[in-house]
Design an enzyme around this catalytic site. Structure first.
Site, PDB file in Angstrom:
ATOM      1  N   TYR A   1      -1.408  26.276  -5.689  1.00 17.80           N
ATOM      2  CA  TYR A   1      -0.177  25.649  -5.206  1.00 17.80           C
ATOM      3  C   TYR A   1       0.169  26.142  -3.807  1.00 17.80           C
ATOM      4  O   TYR A   1       0.142  27.360  -3.558  1.00 17.80           O
ATOM      5  CB  TYR A   1       0.986  26.007  -6.133  1.00 17.80           C
TER       6      TYR A   1
ATOM      7  N   TYR B   1      -4.764  24.656 -13.361  1.00 16.24           N
ATOM      8  CA  TYR B   1      -4.418  25.982 -12.851  1.00 16.24           C
ATOM      9  C   TYR B   1      -4.939  27.046 -13.810  1.00 16.24           C
ATOM     10  O   TYR B   1      -4.988  26.830 -15.017  1.00 16.24           O
ATOM     11  CB  TYR B   1      -2.895  26.027 -12.750  1.00 16.24           C
TER      12      TYR B   1
ATOM     13  N   ARG C   1      -4.649  26.020 -17.637  1.00 15.94           N
ATOM     14  CA  ARG C   1      -3.804  24.855 -17.908  1.00 15.94           C
ATOM     15  C   ARG C   1      -4.608  23.606 -17.592  1.00 15.94           C
ATOM     16  O   ARG C   1      -5.401  23.607 -16.657  1.00 15.94           O
ATOM     17  CB  ARG C   1      -2.543  24.865 -17.023  1.00 15.94           C
TER      18      ARG C   1
ATOM     19  N   HIS D   1      -2.266  18.909 -14.113  1.00 18.07           N
ATOM     20  CA  HIS D   1      -0.931  18.360 -14.393  1.00 18.07           C
ATOM     21  C   HIS D   1      -0.170  18.169 -13.093  1.00 18.07           C
ATOM     22  O   HIS D   1      -0.503  18.770 -12.070  1.00 18.07           O
ATOM     23  CB  HIS D   1      -0.155  19.303 -15.331  1.00 18.07           C
TER      24      HIS D   1
ATOM     25  N   HIS E   1       3.921  18.154 -11.744  1.00 20.21           N
ATOM     26  CA  HIS E   1       5.304  18.510 -12.127  1.00 20.21           C
ATOM     27  C   HIS E   1       6.333  17.562 -11.519  1.00 20.21           C
ATOM     28  O   HIS E   1       6.151  17.102 -10.382  1.00 20.21           O
ATOM     29  CB  HIS E   1       5.662  19.891 -11.572  1.00 20.21           C
TER      30      HIS E   1
HETATM   31  C1  DHB Z   1       2.092  28.599 -14.825  1.00 24.51           C
HETATM   32  C2  DHB Z   1       1.502  27.890 -13.805  1.00 24.51           C
HETATM   33  C3  DHB Z   1       1.716  26.557 -13.699  1.00 24.51           C
HETATM   34  O1  DHB Z   1       1.159  25.769 -12.756  1.00 24.51           O
HETATM   35  C4  DHB Z   1       2.541  25.944 -14.585  1.00 24.51           C
HETATM   36  O2  DHB Z   1       2.733  24.657 -14.436  1.00 24.51           O
HETATM   37  C5  DHB Z   1       3.117  26.658 -15.604  1.00 24.51           C
HETATM   38  C6  DHB Z   1       2.892  27.993 -15.718  1.00 24.51           C
HETATM   39  C7  DHB Z   1       1.895  30.046 -14.950  1.00 24.51           C
HETATM   40  O3  DHB Z   1       1.304  30.607 -14.043  1.00 24.51           O
HETATM   41  O4  DHB Z   1       2.345  30.621 -15.920  1.00 24.51           O
HETATM   42 FE    FE Z   2       1.838  23.899 -12.705  1.00 25.19          FE
END
Ligand code: DHB
Ligand code: FE
Length: 302
Positions: free
Chosen positions: A158, A192, A213, A216, A218
């Protein structure tokens, strides 16, 4: 150990409180201390284990990883389920499902009317256009609603937290048009993973769990008089789609990933093939008989 002895100590701690202080804080801390005393007793926690845990928490804070741990241990999803339940009990149904915010939002992204391109053209990910409308729970479009979007790049990183990306890369705020419409052009993100070598990864390893993850995107979706929606959509076909370490994938949040080409891309300035997601957000009217969805939380600002 004799429970009376434990309870006597807990009482002594409680009795040492004056009339000063905050009653809510007192109730919460007393409860947590009691639960931890009994955890130590029931699991026969050794002093070494206790101080190792304390040091783990210290280092987690120093590295800013508590937000990750809150997601990975399911606390953030649990808070979502509690909000769902409060709404259900108050008779509120329908609307786009919520799911976790995660710790990587950055306030202050530039605002665009109707449409925005949020990638800088240098990310090798496949071109994506996502579009739809923001609707009220009566099905009517909401003009001037705000769609805040943020997602990871082709490496699952990110912007802002990853300093190799430009400021606000893959982040944007879009105002819906008079028909309630929004659209943005970007690139398909990759899932991620928790930072390698970090405290979250260390904990997940010890729990026999992974820290991935599924890919996705957000969203915060807001409009005056409506409950703010915090949600995500997932990219169909990701191997971790239903195996998210943060437990955030939900039915209704996995839209079809369509293949598009040619004239369809013209109005988004896209030439050639691209991926297309059509997705409408439905917001519920604000009501004062249920907890707010406007969550106060420390967030990055740029
Ligand atoms: C985390 C990272 C993310 O991109 C997310 O959407 C939710 C949690 C994390 O690092 O915990
Ligand atoms: Fe995220």
């Amino acid at each position: 150990m004799n429970h009376d002895t434990i309870d006597t100590l807990l009482q002594k701690i409680d009795d040492s409180a004056t009339s000063e202080g905050n009653p809510r804080t007192k109730a919460i801390v007393n409860r947590i201390v009691r639960d931890l005393f009994y955890t130590i007793e029931d699991l026969d926690i050794t002093p070494d284990e206790f101080w190792t845990a304390l040091n783990f928490l210290t280092e987690t804070g120093q590295r800013g990883e508590f937000g990750l741990i809150a997601a990975g241990l399911g606390f953030e999803h649990f808070l979502d389920l509690r909000l769902d339940e409060a709404e259900q009990k108050a008779g509120l149904e329908g609307g786009t499902p919520r799911t976790i915010e995660g710790p990587l939002y950055v306030a202050g992204a530039p605002e665009s009317p109707g449409h925005a391109r949020i990638d800088d053209g240098n990310d090798p990910g496949q071109t994506l256009v996502m579009r739809g409308r923001v609707l009220g729970d009566d099905g009517k479009p909401l003009a001037n609603a705000l769609v805040e979007v943020w997602h990871a790049n082709h490496l699952g990183n990110y912007s802002h937290f990853d300093k190799s990306q430009p400021a606000f890369h893959l982040r944007g705020s879009i105002r819906t048009d008079s028909q309630g419409g929004y659209s943005f052009r970007s690139v398909i993100p990759v899932g991620y993973s928790v930072p390698p070598g970090g405290k979250t990864e260390q904990l997940l390893d010890r729990l026999g769990r992974h820290g991935h993850r599924p890919a996705h995107i957000h969203f915060f979706v807001s409009s005056p008089g409506y409950r703010k929606l915090t949600t995500q959509i997932n990219i169909e076909g990701d191997p971790y789609l239903w195996d998210d370490f943060a437990f955030a994938t939900r039915e209704g949040l996995v839209p079809e990933l369509k293949k598009a080409e040619g004239a369809e891309g013209e109005r988004y300035g896209v030439a050639g093939n691209f991926a297309l997601i059509d997705f409408d957000f439905t917001l519920s009217r604000e009501r004062d008989d249920m907890p707010t969805t406007e969550v106060i939380r420390a967030r990055a600002v740029a």
